[in-house]
Design a protein around this motif. Sequence first.
Motif, PDB file in Angstrom:
ATOM      1  N   ASP A 157       0.858  -1.182   0.000  1.00  0.00           N
ATOM      2  CA  ASP A 157       0.000   0.000   0.000  1.00  0.00           C
ATOM      3  C   ASP A 157       0.895   1.233   0.000  1.00  0.00           C
ATOM      4  O   ASP A 157       1.321   1.704   1.057  1.00  0.00           O
ATOM      5  CB  ASP A 157      -0.921   0.014   1.220  1.00  0.00           C
ATOM      6  CG  ASP A 157      -1.778   1.268   1.283  1.00  0.00           C
ATOM      7  OD1 ASP A 157      -1.799   2.027   0.290  1.00  0.00           O
ATOM      8  OD2 ASP A 157      -2.425   1.495   2.320  1.00  0.00           O
ATOM      9  N   THR A 159       0.303   4.184  -0.262  1.00  0.00           N
ATOM     10  CA  THR A 159      -0.290   5.384   0.334  1.00  0.00           C
ATOM     11  C   THR A 159      -0.176   5.389   1.852  1.00  0.00           C
ATOM     12  O   THR A 159      -0.637   6.331   2.501  1.00  0.00           O
ATOM     13  CB  THR A 159      -1.774   5.499  -0.047  1.00  0.00           C
ATOM     14  OG1 THR A 159      -2.531   4.497   0.644  1.00  0.00           O
ATOM     15  CG2 THR A 159      -1.980   5.342  -1.553  1.00  0.00           C
ATOM     16  N   GLY A 166       0.103   8.095  -3.503  1.00  0.00           N
ATOM     17  CA  GLY A 166       1.151   7.234  -4.024  1.00  0.00           C
ATOM     18  C   GLY A 166       1.871   7.881  -5.199  1.00  0.00           C
ATOM     19  O   GLY A 166       1.343   8.774  -5.857  1.00  0.00           O
ATOM     20  N   GLN A 232      -1.624   0.603  -5.892  1.00  0.00           N
ATOM     21  CA  GLN A 232      -2.196   0.203  -4.614  1.00  0.00           C
ATOM     22  C   GLN A 232      -2.761  -1.212  -4.701  1.00  0.00           C
ATOM     23  O   GLN A 232      -3.774  -1.466  -5.340  1.00  0.00           O
ATOM     24  CB  GLN A 232      -3.292   1.189  -4.196  1.00  0.00           C
ATOM     25  CG  GLN A 232      -3.674   1.090  -2.729  1.00  0.00           C
ATOM     26  CD  GLN A 232      -4.476   2.299  -2.268  1.00  0.00           C
ATOM     27  OE1 GLN A 232      -4.722   3.218  -3.024  1.00  0.00           O
ATOM     28  NE2 GLN A 232      -4.885   2.287  -1.010  1.00  0.00           N
ATOM     29  N   LYS A 235      -5.947  -1.769   0.243  1.00  0.00           N
ATOM     30  CA  LYS A 235      -6.628  -0.514   0.558  1.00  0.00           C
ATOM     31  C   LYS A 235      -7.191  -0.570   1.968  1.00  0.00           C
ATOM     32  O   LYS A 235      -7.846  -1.535   2.349  1.00  0.00           O
ATOM     33  CB  LYS A 235      -7.760  -0.260  -0.438  1.00  0.00           C
ATOM     34  CG  LYS A 235      -8.574   0.999  -0.132  1.00  0.00           C
ATOM     35  CD  LYS A 235      -9.715   1.181  -1.116  1.00  0.00           C
ATOM     36  CE  LYS A 235     -10.580   2.379  -0.736  1.00  0.00           C
ATOM     37  NZ  LYS A 235     -11.714   2.578  -1.671  1.00  0.00           N
ATOM     38  N   ALA A 257      -9.509   6.303  -3.346  1.00  0.00           N
ATOM     39  CA  ALA A 257      -8.487   5.293  -3.656  1.00  0.00           C
ATOM     40  C   ALA A 257      -9.096   4.116  -4.402  1.00  0.00           C
ATOM     41  O   ALA A 257     -10.196   3.650  -4.084  1.00  0.00           O
ATOM     42  CB  ALA A 257      -7.825   4.818  -2.373  1.00  0.00           C
TER      43      ALA A 257
END
Length: 303
Positions: A157, A159, A166, A232, A235, A257
């Motif tokens: 991930d 993020t 990202g 990604q 999540k 996302a």
Amino acid sequence: VDYMKQCFESIRNSDLDKKRVPIVVSQDGEDPEMTKYIESLKDEFIIHRIVHPYSCFEHPNEFPMDTEGKLNKGYKGDAYYNPRDGKVTCCKHHFTWMMKTVYSDLKFDTPVENFLFMEEDYIVAPNFYESIVLGLGFLPQAEFPEGELGFFGLVLDPTDGNAKAGRKYAVDGFYMNPFTSNPMVLSRDIISQIFKHGKDYCEFDDYNWDWTLVHLQVTKKLPRLCLATSKQMMKHVGVDGGMHKIDEKKLKRLNAAQLAQDYHPTVLHPPPGTMPRMRPRKGYGGWGHPADHDHCKMVLGIQ
């Protein structure tokens, strides 16, 4: 339970080999609804269900909880002079026990050398398992920048749980990034290194297990670099914030996302010219009491 159901539904629809790859579910106590659901999955998945014996949920009046405040008698407080709050310590105690149990005590039918750690409020992309396999293949051939200790593991991930945007790459692949938080894929070797520095892990005054790992990295006891997917593959769907309130910006990123649907990483992107500098710092507190230190060291088998 709702988050756990979302998590397993995404795994069900992924490329994970359900009859070969084991899944460990660590519960913080015997919640009847959660237990019933996990048990119902055993015909479909290889499930190892373990239950934290020092659960705050199941033992609200026993350590690590301390509803009567007995542990604060004579205690001068953490690094910020705050009194001990039992519920703040629960997550790190659970993670520590879970990590030790999975690494040292569980018996698997097939050899397991790498572990994906993720919380129940994450969902996975359709081919997340392929990404793990490819990433593990990249790790031995990846050249890390001078001054780094190697690689901590894989991050799926980029993020950091929707905490940031990202990076964008034209070609699917992996890039190097310092570890911040889960989900993460760790090898047995890295976990053994964590245990090797268990005294520092257990005594660092930070109730967050992930920031405690960052502390070990900043003090050069663990590698800090991870290979991160450029898209990604997991999540974070939890919106309650856990110990922290979720802010509007993060909630907006969470809603926007999108998991990668057709991601096949074929490139290891070169490292940037300079990696972010990381300096030792104080922890966030909440973990300054000797009782927490001693219990943690007992779990890890440290005298």
